[in-house]
Design a protein around this motif. Sequence first.
Motif, PDB file in Angstrom:
ATOM      1  N   SER A  69       0.389  -1.214  -0.062  1.00 11.81           N
ATOM      2  CA  SER A  69      -0.129  -0.160   0.127  1.00 11.81           C
ATOM      3  C   SER A  69       0.891   1.240  -0.089  1.00 11.81           C
ATOM      4  CB  SER A  69      -0.705  -0.062   1.515  1.00 11.81           C
ATOM      5  OG  SER A  69      -0.461   0.012   2.075  1.00 11.81           O
ATOM      6  N   ASP A  70       2.072   1.030   0.364  1.00 14.00           N
ATOM      7  CA  ASP A  70       2.577   2.659   0.078  1.00 14.00           C
ATOM      8  C   ASP A  70       4.407   1.640   0.158  1.00 14.00           C
ATOM      9  OD1 ASP A  70       4.806   4.781   0.947  1.00 14.00           O
ATOM     10  OD2 ASP A  70       3.763   4.774   2.930  1.00 14.00           O
ATOM     11  N   LYS A  71       4.261   2.423  -1.419  1.00 13.86           N
ATOM     12  CA  LYS A  71       5.871   1.973  -2.247  1.00 13.86           C
ATOM     13  C   LYS A  71       7.294   2.290  -1.248  1.00 13.86           C
ATOM     14  CE  LYS A  71       3.426   0.757  -5.891  1.00 13.86           C
ATOM     15  NZ  LYS A  71       3.035  -0.939  -6.491  1.00 13.86           N
ATOM     16  N   ARG A  72       7.363   3.410  -0.495  1.00 10.78           N
ATOM     17  CA  ARG A  72       8.427   3.855   0.224  1.00 10.78           C
ATOM     18  C   ARG A  72       8.580   2.647   0.879  1.00 10.78           C
ATOM     19  NH1 ARG A  72       5.887   9.195   2.704  1.00 10.78           N
ATOM     20  NH2 ARG A  72       4.627   7.604   2.854  1.00 10.78           N
ATOM     21  N   LEU A  73       7.828   2.290   1.572  1.00  7.66           N
ATOM     22  CA  LEU A  73       7.995   0.890   2.076  1.00  7.66           C
ATOM     23  C   LEU A  73       8.614  -0.291   1.968  1.00  7.66           C
ATOM     24  CD1 LEU A  73       5.670   1.908   5.449  1.00  7.66           C
ATOM     25  CD2 LEU A  73       7.677   2.195   4.848  1.00  7.66           C
ATOM     26  N   GLY A  74       8.040  -0.734   0.689  1.00 10.54           N
ATOM     27  CA  GLY A  74       8.560  -1.669   0.060  1.00 10.54           C
ATOM     28  C   GLY A  74       7.600  -3.531   0.808  1.00 10.54           C
ATOM     29  N   LEU A  75       8.437  -3.948   0.712  1.00 13.79           N
ATOM     30  CA  LEU A  75       8.024  -5.233   1.163  1.00 13.79           C
ATOM     31  C   LEU A  75       7.511  -5.172   2.877  1.00 13.79           C
ATOM     32  CD1 LEU A  75      10.397  -7.396   0.102  1.00 13.79           C
ATOM     33  CD2 LEU A  75       7.705  -7.587  -0.435  1.00 13.79           C
ATOM     34  N   VAL A  76       8.008  -4.230   3.464  1.00 19.71           N
ATOM     35  CA  VAL A  76       7.654  -4.381   4.756  1.00 19.71           C
ATOM     36  C   VAL A  76       5.608  -3.385   4.834  1.00 19.71           C
ATOM     37  CG1 VAL A  76       7.771  -1.881   7.318  1.00 19.71           C
ATOM     38  CG2 VAL A  76       9.841  -2.961   5.688  1.00 19.71           C
ATOM     39  N   SER A  77       5.720  -2.489   3.959  1.00 19.94           N
ATOM     40  CA  SER A  77       4.284  -2.419   3.576  1.00 19.94           C
ATOM     41  C   SER A  77       3.315  -3.308   3.247  1.00 19.94           C
ATOM     42  CB  SER A  77       4.101  -1.165   2.659  1.00 19.94           C
ATOM     43  OG  SER A  77       2.962  -1.190   2.271  1.00 19.94           O
ATOM     44  N   MET A  78       4.401  -4.649   2.752  1.00 13.42           N
ATOM     45  CA  MET A  78       3.528  -5.687   2.647  1.00 13.42           C
ATOM     46  C   MET A  78       2.788  -6.704   3.898  1.00 13.42           C
ATOM     47  SD  MET A  78       4.807  -8.991   0.883  1.00 13.42           S
ATOM     48  CE  MET A  78       4.092 -11.248   1.272  1.00 13.42           C
ATOM     49  N   PHE A  79       4.030  -6.614   4.852  1.00 12.49           N
ATOM     50  CA  PHE A  79       3.860  -7.841   5.905  1.00 12.49           C
ATOM     51  C   PHE A  79       2.843  -6.693   6.943  1.00 12.49           C
ATOM     52  CE2 PHE A  79       7.954  -9.812   4.418  1.00 12.49           C
ATOM     53  CZ  PHE A  79       7.519 -10.164   4.678  1.00 12.49           C
ATOM     54  N   LYS A  80       2.603  -5.510   6.792  1.00  8.95           N
ATOM     55  CA  LYS A  80       1.437  -4.564   7.439  1.00  8.95           C
ATOM     56  C   LYS A  80       0.437  -5.148   7.044  1.00  8.95           C
ATOM     57  CE  LYS A  80       0.158   0.698   8.236  1.00  8.95           C
ATOM     58  NZ  LYS A  80       0.561   1.588   7.676  1.00  8.95           N
ATOM     59  N   THR A  81       0.261  -4.788   5.931  1.00  8.20           N
ATOM     60  CA  THR A  81      -1.125  -5.104   5.360  1.00  8.20           C
ATOM     61  C   THR A  81      -1.790  -6.402   5.351  1.00  8.20           C
ATOM     62  OG1 THR A  81      -0.048  -4.024   3.048  1.00  8.20           O
ATOM     63  CG2 THR A  81      -2.465  -5.164   2.892  1.00  8.20           C
ATOM     64  N   ILE A  82      -0.989  -7.928   5.387  1.00  5.65           N
ATOM     65  CA  ILE A  82      -1.423  -9.367   6.130  1.00  5.65           C
ATOM     66  C   ILE A  82      -1.180  -9.127   7.266  1.00  5.65           C
ATOM     67  CG2 ILE A  82      -0.724 -10.904   6.352  1.00  5.65           C
ATOM     68  CD1 ILE A  82       1.741 -11.514   4.537  1.00  5.65           C
ATOM     69  N   LEU A  83      -0.992  -8.279   8.116  1.00  7.72           N
ATOM     70  CA  LEU A  83      -1.089  -7.995  10.144  1.00  7.72           C
ATOM     71  C   LEU A  83      -2.761  -7.389   9.917  1.00  7.72           C
ATOM     72  CD1 LEU A  83       2.618  -7.372  11.190  1.00  7.72           C
ATOM     73  CD2 LEU A  83       0.980  -9.384  11.469  1.00  7.72           C
TER      74      LEU A  83
END
Length: 247
Positions: A10-24
């Motif tokens: 959801s946030d390109k600046r965070l990269g994969l960190v944003s992915m794990f945030k979405t999952i949680l």
Amino acid sequence: MINRFDNFISDKRLGLVSMFKTILVNPAYVLSQIAVKDKILFFLEMLLPLGFLPLMTKDWQKWPLLIPFVLINLMSNYKYQHSIYFQYTYGSGVLLIYLALVNFRDMKHTFGHRRKHRAGYDGRAGAVCACGLLCGLVLTGGVMYSKSNYASLFNRHHGEAAQARSLLEQIPRDASVKSSTFFLPQLSMRDEVYLLTSSHPADYVVVDLRKGYEKDLEQILAQCQEQGYEPAGTVDGYVALLRKDEE
């Protein structure tokens, strides 16, 4: 390759960190990305031949072995990662087979204690294996039928492919080469081989001329000419070999 998980970022600046945030934060969204037609079919193609044995366990210590299957194959919207026809199942598939074997062993051991069958065998465990074998045979037949057109394609283009291999063999072994993707195997014994779109300098360029294989073909050929490459051979409608003008 982060873009293969764009559906979770959801946030390109965070990269994969944003992915794990979405999952949680939004597990329901994760399920909505997995429970789609193509992925459900892929799920069945992977697990039916194994009789769903990889899932038949209450031992939580085994569940982490399913993570690559879910993360790499089911969560990504990159269509090749949830297809049995591509290499993205090699690693996760091995783990599924391992889980199937281990869980089958545990099933026999458990049933052997409950019911004293010969050699610890239980009919239910055997039925699971028989069902998996049957599904595997049906799936194999379907795959072979769906890909039978490759035999006719081979016969149709065998001559052109042989000419292409002969043409590429003319490239000196110590030369650097830029090439379209599908000709990389024929060039793999060289020290310097780059993708056609690479900015690296190269002595030779190999361009795929087949319709639909190379995007913006005319533009690519024009750019090669501007960069000082001259024709060194061609197989009409199949492949072109260009050589750097030494002058």
